[in-house]
Design a protein around this motif. Structure first.
Motif, PDB file in Angstrom:
ATOM      1  N   ALA A 411       2.380   2.232   5.934  1.00 12.05           N
ATOM      2  CA  ALA A 411       1.301   2.965   5.266  1.00 12.05           C
ATOM      3  C   ALA A 411       1.837   3.985   4.274  1.00 12.05           C
ATOM      4  N   ASP A 412       2.896   4.730   4.646  1.00 19.02           N
ATOM      5  CA  ASP A 412       3.378   5.792   3.768  1.00 19.02           C
ATOM      6  C   ASP A 412       4.869   5.714   3.430  1.00 19.02           C
ATOM      7  N   VAL A 590      -1.894  -9.710  14.399  1.00 16.12           N
ATOM      8  CA  VAL A 590      -2.007  -8.259  14.255  1.00 16.12           C
ATOM      9  C   VAL A 590      -3.336  -7.761  14.830  1.00 16.12           C
ATOM     10  N   GLN A 591      -4.403  -8.473  14.517  1.00 14.24           N
ATOM     11  CA  GLN A 591      -5.712  -8.058  15.022  1.00 14.24           C
ATOM     12  C   GLN A 591      -5.772  -8.136  16.545  1.00 14.24           C
ATOM     13  N   THR A 601       5.344  -4.511  14.495  1.00 15.17           N
ATOM     14  CA  THR A 601       6.436  -4.329  13.536  1.00 15.17           C
ATOM     15  C   THR A 601       6.808  -5.689  12.962  1.00 15.17           C
ATOM     16  N   ALA A 602       6.905  -5.769  11.634  1.00 16.33           N
ATOM     17  CA  ALA A 602       7.297  -7.009  10.962  1.00 16.33           C
ATOM     18  C   ALA A 602       8.787  -6.952  10.641  1.00 16.33           C
ATOM     19  N   GLU A 603       9.522  -7.981  11.055  1.00 12.79           N
ATOM     20  CA  GLU A 603      10.953  -8.058  10.776  1.00 12.79           C
ATOM     21  C   GLU A 603      11.212  -8.831   9.489  1.00 12.79           C
ATOM     22  N   CYS A 619      -0.451  -4.509   9.410  1.00 10.62           N
ATOM     23  CA  CYS A 619       0.814  -4.368  10.151  1.00 10.62           C
ATOM     24  C   CYS A 619       1.261  -2.911  10.104  1.00 10.62           C
ATOM     25  N   ASP A 620       1.797  -2.390  11.194  1.00  8.09           N
ATOM     26  CA  ASP A 620       2.086  -0.960  11.309  1.00  8.09           C
ATOM     27  C   ASP A 620       3.424  -0.566  10.678  1.00  8.09           C
ATOM     28  N   THR A 621       4.497  -1.220  11.072  1.00 12.49           N
ATOM     29  CA  THR A 621       5.822  -0.848  10.563  1.00 12.49           C
ATOM     30  C   THR A 621       6.559  -2.084  10.092  1.00 12.49           C
ATOM     31  N   GLY A 622       7.535  -1.858   9.218  1.00 19.47           N
ATOM     32  CA  GLY A 622       8.335  -2.947   8.691  1.00 19.47           C
ATOM     33  C   GLY A 622       9.815  -2.637   8.817  1.00 19.47           C
TER      34      GLY A 622
END
Length: 647
Positions: A411-412, A590-591, A601-603, A619-622
């Protein structure tokens, strides 16, 4: 009988014989002769008659003795021989007089024996004994033990011969029993290695005589080797090492008697295959039973891998035909390891190690097949073995180090945590990634000690970052845990102790387990995961989507994070031709994860386009090379409190 002394052997001149008659003739009781005078001078007159009588007895004993004997002068010429000596050689004793003793009993056929014999004749050696194969007058051969010893008070020697043919025959029968398998009648392991060693020695000698160089793996032009070694001789050696598949089941279900009959039938077919393949200078190929259900076919002077491959194919084909054992029909298969190389430069141990390794490959590849030795594949195996043998000491020597890859908020762009990745700084192979040694560590159990070191080091580093940047949001650290660590150690106690030791808060530690390990958890592993979750430690499923993907079961596990496998994310890589199915699957996962209260977390995020679409579907983190590779701890320290990474 063969062999000729160094230079001609001439009998003494007649006058010499007259001056010094043979032992059996010189003491005849003629007191007027020279020897009578000598005896009269040496002994008192009252002893002369007694001495003469003793000499007559000695002469009679010499003639009547069953032991073959002959008196030989200092030039090696037979002076006289008894009846037994003549009988042994099939001739009259008189015919042996004035003949060279060395020719009669083959003492000149090798230099060592000839030298020892001459030393006795010259009085420089007390006696010597040897074994010789003699020829009887009727043409048959016999084995004899020959002894040569000086005659006391004389310059002559006594040659005695004992017929040991029966003993040699018994020894040969005993050796045959010792060197052959009683079940199959094939040569056993001892004879196989004796023949193999002899073949390798012959190849080495041929190579030395021909001036050939090169190691066992050097193929070279085999046709030129034919010319170097001679017709039919290549200096190469081949081996088919085979093991019956499922033979133990035959013994267990039908009994050892049927098993032995099956082994004998297999041996017969192997022998037939070997005989039909051809002959070499040393005869046919050697078929041996090495033990249990293991057999070997040794090919001397092989012509290349194609010959061994054809032989292996014929063996497999022959063994695939059913066996009829007294009305009982059985079918078996075999796995065969094939090795073919130059005999020069190799050893029996190296050849058998290669054959054993190749047989293991054939078994691992599915059985009922043959596999050719592959040096490159073997080098990989040797590397793996070398890593396995040095892995445990490497932890104590401090050869491992941790690198950290950022986990970024999609997100940021802020760095929320890091994943600890272990590297092995091997003194021989350099820096090794986890995929080179983690599986080995799991197999031999060293993963427990290594995993404990990784956990302690990562927690200590995370706490150090927190101390160095007290005003910044602390990073959590994610550590991979193998399922064997849960089974073989008290993981809960280890984690609790390390958190207390380092002062890291439990919520700043995340433990990653693979999907297959977590989904199969029950009993002790599940209890351990629940205890860790209750402690405040976060549990993440790594590589999610490659295993069970059972979300219904997942809901009952103490899991807080899903890490999507990189194979899903790579489907987003081509922005112009994106695969809508991949995006749809990821969005659904994700849902579902969010509805279960899990973060995702996406790798393997490598492009900004991938990051954008992952962010759009929630997706929250990458984690991936778009943000950073795995780096040293000081590089992570530079990211804390810095500008958000590009998203």
């Amino acid at each position: 009988m063969s062999g000729t002394p160094e230079g001609p052997v001439h009998p003494e001149p007649p006058e010499t014989h007259a001056a010094e008659p043979a032992l059996t003739e010189r003491h005849t009781g003629q007191h007027g002769g020279r020897y009578a005078e000598q005896y009269a001078e040496r002994y008192p007159s009252r002893d002369v008659d007694r001495r003469a009588a003793e000499l007559r007895d000695y002469r009679a004993a010499f003639r009547a003795a069953r032991l073959a004997m002959a008196v030989v002068d200092q030039d090696g010429v037979v002076v006289t021989a008894n009846e037994s000596f003549g009988t042994l050689l099939g001739t009259e004793p008189r015919a042996l007089r004035d003949q060279a003793a060395a020719d009669l009993v083959d003492l000149a056929s090798d230099g060592r024996t000839w030298h020892a014999y001459r030393e006795v004749l010259r009085g420089r050696r007390s006696r010597f004994r040897c074994t010789r194969r003699l020829k009887h007058a009727d043409g048959r051969s016999l084995w004899a033990e020959v002894t040569v010893a000086p005659v006391p008070d004389s310059r002559r020697v006594l040659l005695s011969i004992t017929d040991i043919s029966d003993r040699r025959e018994l020894q040969a029968r005993l050796r045959h029993l010792q060197m052959h398998d009683p079940v199959t009648r094939l040569p056993n392991r001892a004879l196989f290695f004796e023949r193999l060693s002899a073949a390798l020695e012959a190849s080495a000698q041929d190579a030395a005589d021909s001036g050939i160089t090169g190691g066992p793996e050097s193929g070279g032009a085999i046709s030129s080797s034919y010319e170097s070694y001679g017709y039919g001789r290549t200096g190469r050696i081949g081996l088919c090492y085979l093991d019956l598949d499922g033979f133990k089941a035959v013994n267990d279900t039908l009994g050892h008697r049927v098993g032995d009959r099956l082994l004998a039938a297999v041996a017969a077919r192997l022998t037939e295959c070997a005989d039909s393949d051809g002959y070499t200078r040393s005869g046919g190929h050697l078929v041996a039973r090495l033990g249990g259900d293991e057999f070997a076919v040794l090919v001397e002077d092989s012509t290349g891998t194609e010959q061994l491959a054809d032989l292996a194919r014929s063996v497999l084909c022959a063994l695939q035909q059913p066996f009829d054992l007294g009305g009982q029909r059985l079918s078996v298969s075999a796995s065969i390891g094939v090795v073919e190389r130059s005999g020069h430069g190799t050893t029996a141990t190296a050849l058998m190690q290669a054959a054993d390794t190749t047989l293991y490959w054939a078994k691992a590849d599915g059985k009922a097949r043959w596999t050719l030795f592959d040096p490159e594949r073997n080098a990989h195996r040797m590397t793996r073995q070398a890593l396995s043998s040095t892995l445990r000491p490497a932890v104590e020597r401090g050869e491992f180090a941790l690198e950290y890859q950022p986990l970024v908020d999609l997100a940021d762009g802020a760095v929320r945590g890091v994943e600890a990745l272990v590297r092995w700084n091997h003194p021989q192979f350099g820096s090794l990634a986890p995929n080179r040694f983690i599986a080995i560590a799991e197999e031999d159990g060293s993963i427990v000690e290594l995993g404990r070191w990784v956990l302690r080091t990562a927690c200590r580093q995370a706490r150090q970052w927190q101390k160095d940047h007290p005003r910044e949001r602390p990073l959590f650290v994610s550590v991979n845990v193998a399922v064997r660590q849960v089974w073989d150690s008290d993981l809960v106690a280890d984690v609790a102790g390390i958190l207390t030791e380092t002062g890291l808060a439990p919520h700043l530690l995340q433990l990653e387990l693979t999907e297959s390990a977590v989904m199969g958890s029950a009993g002790r592993p599940l209890q351990a995961l629940q205890a860790l979750s209750d402690m405040g430690v976060r549990i993440a499923i790594d590589d999610f989507g490659t295993g069970y993907s059972n979300l219904a079961y997942l809901s009952r596990l103490p899991v807080s994070v899903l890490k999507l496998d990189g194979s899903f994310v790579r489907g987003f890589q081509d922005e112009e031709h994106a695969n809508p199915a991949d995006e749809l699957i990821v969005e659904a996962l994700v849902q579902l994860a969010h509805r279960l209260g899990l973060t995702v977390t996406a790798e393997c995020v490598e492009t900004s386009g991938q990051a954008s679409r992952l962010r759009s579907i929630g997706c929250d983190t990458g984690q991936g090379w778009l943000y950073s590779r795995a780096v040293a701890p000081d590089r992570i320290a530079e990211l804390i409190g810095s500008e958000p990474l590009s998203v």
